[in-house]
Design an enzyme around this catalytic site. Structure first.
Site, short mmCIF file in Angstrom:
data_model
loop_
_atom_site.label_atom_id
_atom_site.label_comp_id
_atom_site.label_asym_id
_atom_site.label_seq_id
_atom_site.Cartn_x
_atom_site.Cartn_y
_atom_site.Cartn_z
N HIS A 37 0.84 -1.21 0.00
CA HIS A 37 0.00 0.00 0.00
C HIS A 37 0.87 1.25 0.00
O HIS A 37 0.54 2.26 -0.63
CB HIS A 37 -0.89 0.02 1.25
CG HIS A 37 -1.87 -1.11 1.32
ND1 HIS A 37 -1.75 -2.14 2.21
CD2 HIS A 37 -3.00 -1.36 0.59
CE1 HIS A 37 -2.76 -2.98 2.05
NE2 HIS A 37 -3.52 -2.54 1.07
N GLU A 148 -0.95 -4.38 -8.81
CA GLU A 148 -1.04 -5.49 -9.78
C GLU A 148 -1.14 -6.84 -9.09
O GLU A 148 -1.36 -7.86 -9.74
CB GLU A 148 0.18 -5.47 -10.71
CG GLU A 148 0.13 -4.34 -11.72
CD GLU A 148 1.24 -4.41 -12.74
OE1 GLU A 148 2.19 -5.21 -12.56
OE2 GLU A 148 1.18 -3.63 -13.71
N ASP A 150 -3.52 -7.84 -7.31
CA ASP A 150 -4.87 -8.28 -7.67
C ASP A 150 -5.07 -7.95 -9.14
O ASP A 150 -5.78 -7.00 -9.49
CB ASP A 150 -5.90 -7.56 -6.78
CG ASP A 150 -5.77 -7.96 -5.33
OD1 ASP A 150 -5.97 -9.15 -5.02
OD2 ASP A 150 -5.43 -7.11 -4.51
N GLN A 153 -8.60 -8.00 -10.50
CA GLN A 153 -9.35 -6.85 -9.98
C GLN A 153 -9.01 -5.59 -10.77
O GLN A 153 -9.89 -4.79 -11.13
CB GLN A 153 -9.02 -6.64 -8.50
CG GLN A 153 -9.51 -5.32 -7.93
CD GLN A 153 -9.30 -5.20 -6.43
OE1 GLN A 153 -10.07 -5.74 -5.67
NE2 GLN A 153 -8.26 -4.50 -6.00
O1 PAF Z 1 -7.91 -4.32 -3.21
C1 PAF Z 1 -8.57 -3.96 -2.20
O2 PAF Z 1 -8.04 -3.70 -1.13
C2 PAF Z 1 -10.09 -3.88 -2.32
O3 PAF Z 1 -10.58 -4.86 -3.17
C3 PAF Z 1 -10.57 -2.48 -2.72
C4 PAF Z 1 -10.10 -2.12 -4.12
C5 PAF Z 1 -10.10 -1.45 -1.74
C6 PAF Z 1 -12.10 -2.46 -2.76
O4 PAF Z 1 -12.64 -2.75 -1.51
#
Ligand code: PAF
Length: 287
Positions: A37, A148, A150, A153
């Site tokens: 993060h 990346e 995820d 996603q």
């Molecule tokens: O990747 C994540 O942490 C979650 O899927 C997100 C994008 C914050 C959505 O809740």
């Protein structure tokens, strides 16, 4: 750094920034923040004037109630990490305000949301799309930073932005790994030392995919699954897709193949992915 928990305050901060002609960067998270993060925040800090981090554990995207219950919550440490990363605003919305009784859930169509993670966790990407759409709406026009790690996603969010013509510039950021190769994930804290050792086999498998020449995709998938299962991982999938079309790659004649893998260790779902680099085409050569 400001911490805002009401939705009106969130909107106001972002609108105010844009009125001052400042560019807003959004880093959506579910908390339990780690160096992965932090790298998203660093990218946002470098590219935007005002960095907003959202921390919201979104129940809609959990398909297993125990996973939601056990999801790590470390708000105090998260805020300290945000502060150190130079974040301007952290938004910590309340569940009741995000999802009042009777709220609607977006339903996504298309194979991308039904394959791999979507197949194993039906409804997961509907939950992700619903919350991401709301985060984007609350933030307004912005750059949004996603990891990346995820990978599927990221593709779903890209599709959502394109389909709804959202005023969001999506920035995908590289996976952050520990020195031994384990991809960082908030769920890693739930792994025992032994579980961590097993989970490491995912990155070992990906390195094998990137460094070895296989005759067929089937052979590659089999070899990777073997690396993971012999380490004690319950393998859910080893998939090789074309990054553009997301169709399964039948042979190695694709310019941008991606290897995606998933399994369970100690009851914790672990996923990872990496570029397909073989037959002399290393990832560096393809970039
Ligand atoms: O990747 C994540 O942490 C979650 O899927 C997100 C994008 C914050 C959505 O809740």
């Amino acid at each position: 750094m400001e911490v805002v928990s009401d939705l009106a305050g969130w909107r106001e901060r972002c609108d105010d920034a844009r009125h001052r002609e400042l560019c807003v960067g959004l880093v959506p998270t579910m908390g339990a923040l780690h160096a992965g993060h932090r790298s998203l925040m660093a990218a946002a800090r470098a590219q935007c004037d005002v960095v907003v981090v959202s921390i919201f554990v979104n129940p809609l995207q959990f398909t297993d109630a125990r996973d939601l219950e056990n999801y790590p919550q470390t708000l105090e440490a998260d805020l300290a990490l945000c502060e150190a990363a130079g974040v301007d605003v952290v938004v910590t919305p309340r569940r009741e305000e995000m999802w009042p009784v009777g709220h609607a859930t977006l339903t996504l169509d298309g194979e991308l949301t039904r394959m791999l993670e979507g197949r194993d966790r039906p409804g997961h990407f509907d939950g992700v799309a619903t919350v991401v759409d709301k985060l984007f709406d609350l933030t307004g026009p912005c750059c949004a930073f996603f990891g990346e790690k995820d990978f599927q996603q990221l593709a779903v969010v890209r599709q959502l932005i394109a389909a709804h013509e959202l005023p969001v510039t999506l920035v995908g950021c590289p996976i952050v790994r520990e020195s031994d190769g384990l991809a960082l994930s908030s769920r890693n804290v739930r792994l025992s030392a032994e579980g961590r050792r097993k989970a490491l086999s995912l990155s070992v498998a990906l390195r094998l995919a990137a460094s070895t020449t296989f005759d067929t995709v089937g052979e590659l998938r089999h070899a990777l699954a073997e690396v993971m299962s012999s380490a004690g991982v319950v393998v859910h999938y080893v998939s090789v897709v074309d990054e553009e079309s997301w169709s399964e790659v039948p042979d190695f004649a694709v310019p941008f193949g991606r290897v995606l893998i998933a399994g369970t260790v100690d009851g914790v779902r672990v996923i990872d992915n990496g570029p397909l680099g073989m037959k002399g085409r290393t990832s560096a050569a393809r970039n």
